[in-house]
Design a protein around this motif. Structure first.
Motif, PDB file in Angstrom:
ATOM      1  N   MET A   1       0.843  -1.185   0.000  1.00  0.00           N
ATOM      2  CA  MET A   1       0.000   0.000   0.000  1.00  0.00           C
ATOM      3  C   MET A   1       0.889   1.250   0.000  1.00  0.00           C
ATOM      4  SD  MET A   1      -2.721   1.328   2.844  1.00  0.00           S
ATOM      5  CE  MET A   1      -3.226  -0.348   3.155  1.00  0.00           C
ATOM      6  N   ASP A   2       0.592   2.205  -0.900  1.00  0.00           N
ATOM      7  CA  ASP A   2       1.411   3.414  -0.936  1.00  0.00           C
ATOM      8  C   ASP A   2       0.981   4.377   0.181  1.00  0.00           C
ATOM      9  OD1 ASP A   2      -0.790   5.133  -1.874  1.00  0.00           O
ATOM     10  OD2 ASP A   2      -0.551   4.102  -3.783  1.00  0.00           O
ATOM     11  N   GLU A   3       1.817   5.357   0.423  1.00  0.00           N
ATOM     12  CA  GLU A   3       1.594   6.280   1.532  1.00  0.00           C
ATOM     13  C   GLU A   3       0.295   7.057   1.373  1.00  0.00           C
ATOM     14  OE1 GLU A   3       3.810  10.094   3.712  1.00  0.00           O
ATOM     15  OE2 GLU A   3       4.774   9.039   2.042  1.00  0.00           O
ATOM     16  N   LYS A   4      -0.015   7.475   0.149  1.00  0.00           N
ATOM     17  CA  LYS A   4      -1.232   8.261  -0.092  1.00  0.00           C
ATOM     18  C   LYS A   4      -2.478   7.461   0.285  1.00  0.00           C
ATOM     19  CE  LYS A   4      -3.661  10.784  -3.773  1.00  0.00           C
ATOM     20  NZ  LYS A   4      -4.907  10.005  -3.769  1.00  0.00           N
ATOM     21  N   THR A   5      -2.529   6.197  -0.167  1.00  0.00           N
ATOM     22  CA  THR A   5      -3.683   5.349   0.140  1.00  0.00           C
ATOM     23  C   THR A   5      -3.793   5.093   1.628  1.00  0.00           C
ATOM     24  OG1 THR A   5      -3.499   4.255  -2.018  1.00  0.00           O
ATOM     25  CG2 THR A   5      -4.795   3.127  -0.328  1.00  0.00           C
ATOM     26  N   LEU A   6      -2.650   4.836   2.270  1.00  0.00           N
ATOM     27  CA  LEU A   6      -2.655   4.582   3.701  1.00  0.00           C
ATOM     28  C   LEU A   6      -3.199   5.788   4.463  1.00  0.00           C
ATOM     29  CD1 LEU A   6      -2.009   3.007   6.250  1.00  0.00           C
ATOM     30  CD2 LEU A   6       0.379   3.730   6.038  1.00  0.00           C
ATOM     31  N   LYS A   7      -2.756   6.968   4.114  1.00  0.00           N
ATOM     32  CA  LYS A   7      -3.230   8.170   4.794  1.00  0.00           C
ATOM     33  C   LYS A   7      -4.720   8.380   4.569  1.00  0.00           C
ATOM     34  CE  LYS A   7       1.028  10.866   5.230  1.00  0.00           C
ATOM     35  NZ  LYS A   7       1.699  12.156   4.968  1.00  0.00           N
ATOM     36  N   GLU A   8      -5.186   8.094   3.357  1.00  0.00           N
ATOM     37  CA  GLU A   8      -6.620   8.231   3.081  1.00  0.00           C
ATOM     38  C   GLU A   8      -7.435   7.261   3.928  1.00  0.00           C
ATOM     39  OE1 GLU A   8      -6.857   7.569  -1.091  1.00  0.00           O
ATOM     40  OE2 GLU A   8      -6.310   9.641  -1.636  1.00  0.00           O
ATOM     41  N   ASN A   9      -6.949   6.026   4.035  1.00  0.00           N
ATOM     42  CA  ASN A   9      -7.659   5.030   4.855  1.00  0.00           C
ATOM     43  C   ASN A   9      -7.686   5.442   6.319  1.00  0.00           C
ATOM     44  OD1 ASN A   9      -7.995   3.524   2.548  1.00  0.00           O
ATOM     45  ND2 ASN A   9      -6.531   1.932   3.108  1.00  0.00           N
ATOM     46  N   LEU A  10      -6.544   5.895   6.810  1.00  0.00           N
ATOM     47  CA  LEU A  10      -6.474   6.294   8.215  1.00  0.00           C
ATOM     48  C   LEU A  10      -7.350   7.515   8.492  1.00  0.00           C
ATOM     49  CD1 LEU A  10      -2.665   5.791   8.959  1.00  0.00           C
ATOM     50  CD2 LEU A  10      -4.566   4.322   9.630  1.00  0.00           C
ATOM     51  N   LEU A  75      -9.098  -2.193  13.505  1.00  0.00           N
ATOM     52  CA  LEU A  75      -9.086  -1.769  12.109  1.00  0.00           C
ATOM     53  C   LEU A  75      -7.683  -1.922  11.532  1.00  0.00           C
ATOM     54  CD1 LEU A  75     -11.153   1.538  12.476  1.00  0.00           C
ATOM     55  CD2 LEU A  75     -12.004  -0.779  12.048  1.00  0.00           C
ATOM     56  N   SER A  76      -7.555  -2.694  10.491  1.00  0.00           N
ATOM     57  CA  SER A  76      -6.262  -2.808   9.806  1.00  0.00           C
ATOM     58  C   SER A  76      -6.028  -1.549   8.984  1.00  0.00           C
ATOM     59  CB  SER A  76      -6.246  -4.037   8.896  1.00  0.00           C
ATOM     60  OG  SER A  76      -7.075  -3.813   7.764  1.00  0.00           O
ATOM     61  N   HIS A  77      -4.837  -1.390   8.474  1.00  0.00           N
ATOM     62  CA  HIS A  77      -4.526  -0.226   7.644  1.00  0.00           C
ATOM     63  C   HIS A  77      -5.317  -0.239   6.337  1.00  0.00           C
ATOM     64  CE1 HIS A  77      -0.368   0.217   9.772  1.00  0.00           C
ATOM     65  NE2 HIS A  77      -1.338   0.811  10.433  1.00  0.00           N
ATOM     66  N   GLU A  78      -5.835  -1.404   5.937  1.00  0.00           N
ATOM     67  CA  GLU A  78      -6.599  -1.509   4.687  1.00  0.00           C
ATOM     68  C   GLU A  78      -8.075  -1.143   4.854  1.00  0.00           C
ATOM     69  OE1 GLU A  78      -4.552  -3.853   5.801  1.00  0.00           O
ATOM     70  OE2 GLU A  78      -2.926  -3.758   4.331  1.00  0.00           O
ATOM     71  N   TYR A  79      -8.557  -1.062   6.086  1.00  0.00           N
ATOM     72  CA  TYR A  79      -9.957  -0.677   6.319  1.00  0.00           C
ATOM     73  C   TYR A  79     -10.168   0.761   5.849  1.00  0.00           C
ATOM     74  CZ  TYR A  79     -14.247   0.491   8.827  1.00  0.00           C
ATOM     75  OH  TYR A  79     -15.521   0.908   9.148  1.00  0.00           O
ATOM     76  N   GLU A  83     -12.637  -5.986   5.697  1.00  0.00           N
ATOM     77  CA  GLU A  83     -13.515  -6.018   6.853  1.00  0.00           C
ATOM     78  C   GLU A  83     -12.754  -5.691   8.143  1.00  0.00           C
ATOM     79  OE1 GLU A  83     -15.174  -9.916   6.924  1.00  0.00           O
ATOM     80  OE2 GLU A  83     -15.604  -9.875   4.775  1.00  0.00           O
ATOM     81  N   PRO A  84     -13.436  -5.035   9.069  1.00  0.00           N
ATOM     82  CA  PRO A  84     -12.836  -4.829  10.391  1.00  0.00           C
ATOM     83  C   PRO A  84     -12.865  -6.132  11.177  1.00  0.00           C
ATOM     84  CG  PRO A  84     -15.101  -4.073  10.410  1.00  0.00           C
ATOM     85  CD  PRO A  84     -14.796  -4.478   8.983  1.00  0.00           C
TER      86      PRO A  84
END
Length: 283
Positions: A1-10, A75-79, A83-84
């Motif tokens: 997962m790239d940083e942008k996607t991770l930040k959006e998920n978080l 919640l994983s970083h992919e949530y 699924e949680p």
């Protein structure tokens, strides 16, 4: 997962938590498992830290028709795209009701659209359906007794890692509820030892392995049929979480030397090689 996607998920996770905190604002209704992790997530999302934070865990305490429920959330970083991890606890439920409710809530979440926050939707489902499980006739649920003639077994379970507080609670709570003994060693790797009546251990394992795991499997099994005296088979009293001195970049790797000593104390040192494929270092 790239940083942008991770930040959006978080950011989605933070926004959802903020909404929940506005709804459940009374003291004790929402409990953040590790406030420092929440702070680190905020710092990372705001660009004030480059260190990837740990996953967010919290619990929501609900009163439904006079019964107290705790919904544990991890919640994983992919949530929200996966699924949680959820686990519901209620002291009024027996183990069969407990398993049934958690299985049903897992099925409900699996059917929801991915990519959208779902904790509030899950809470709504729980509020609408939880009382059905409390009111189940205990005569209709299965009861297992520790029949001395029933086979005793010990499962050694290996997981790529066990970090989630939700999973750790589920592992311990269900084991204690089913009178299963043993321990869970969290971290990377995660090791679980469960022992007890075969039917109980099998039921516990089926429930735990149905949760979302990166990798988990039963490495080896033992039974009292291999022992000359069945009364010497059970090695633990109760079920606990066992944490040893840890190390690694995130302090999540347990000291294998201490783990081996712990096994030796319970006359189980021989299993180390079966689990890891190498002899333990005793010096």
């Amino acid at each position: 997962m790239d940083e942008k996607t991770l930040k959006e998920n978080l950011q989605v996770q933070l926004d959802e938590l903020e909404t929940l905190e506005a709804m459940f604002y009374n003291p004790g209704e929402i409990k953040i498992e590790d406030p420092l992790t929440l702070l680190e997530i905020k710092e990372y999302v705001d660009g004030n830290s480059v260190d990837v934070p740990l996953c967010l865990d919290y619990a929501i305490n609900l009163v439904i028709d006079g019964a107290k429920f705790e919904l544990c959330v991890s919640l994983s970083h992919e949530y929200p795209y996966i699924e949680p991890e959820l686990f519901v606890r209620n002291n009024q439920l027996n183990r069969d009701q407990h398993i049934s409710l958690n299985k049903k809530i897992g099925e409900f979440v699996s059917d929801l659209p991915k990519g959208e926050p779902c904790i509030f939707t899950t809470i709504s489902w729980l509020q609408d359906n939880a009382s059905e499980y409390v009111e189940l006739d205990s005569d209709e649920t299965t009861s297992h007794t520790n029949d001395k003639d029933e086979e005793l077994v010990r499962y050694w379970i290996y997981s790529h890692h066990i970090y989630s507080k939700t999973k750790r609670k589920a592992i311990i709570d269900l084991a204690n509820q089913m009178k299963i003994t043993g321990f869970v060693m969290p971290g990377k790797p995660g090791i679980i030892c469960v022992e007890g009546v075969s039917s109980d251990v099998v039921e516990w394992w089926q429930s735990i392995k149905s949760m979302n795991w990166k990798k988990i499997f039963c490495k080896t099994t033992e039974s009292n049929k291999e022992e000359l005296k069945a009364q010497n088979f059970i090695k633990f009293h109760g079920f606990i979480e066992k944490v040893f001195d840890n190390h690694g970049p995130k302090y999540n790797h347990m000291d294998m030397g201490e783990f081996y000593k712990y096994l030796e104390e319970h006359e189980l040192g021989y299993i180390f090689k079966d689990i890891f494929g190498v002899e333990a270092k005793t010096t």
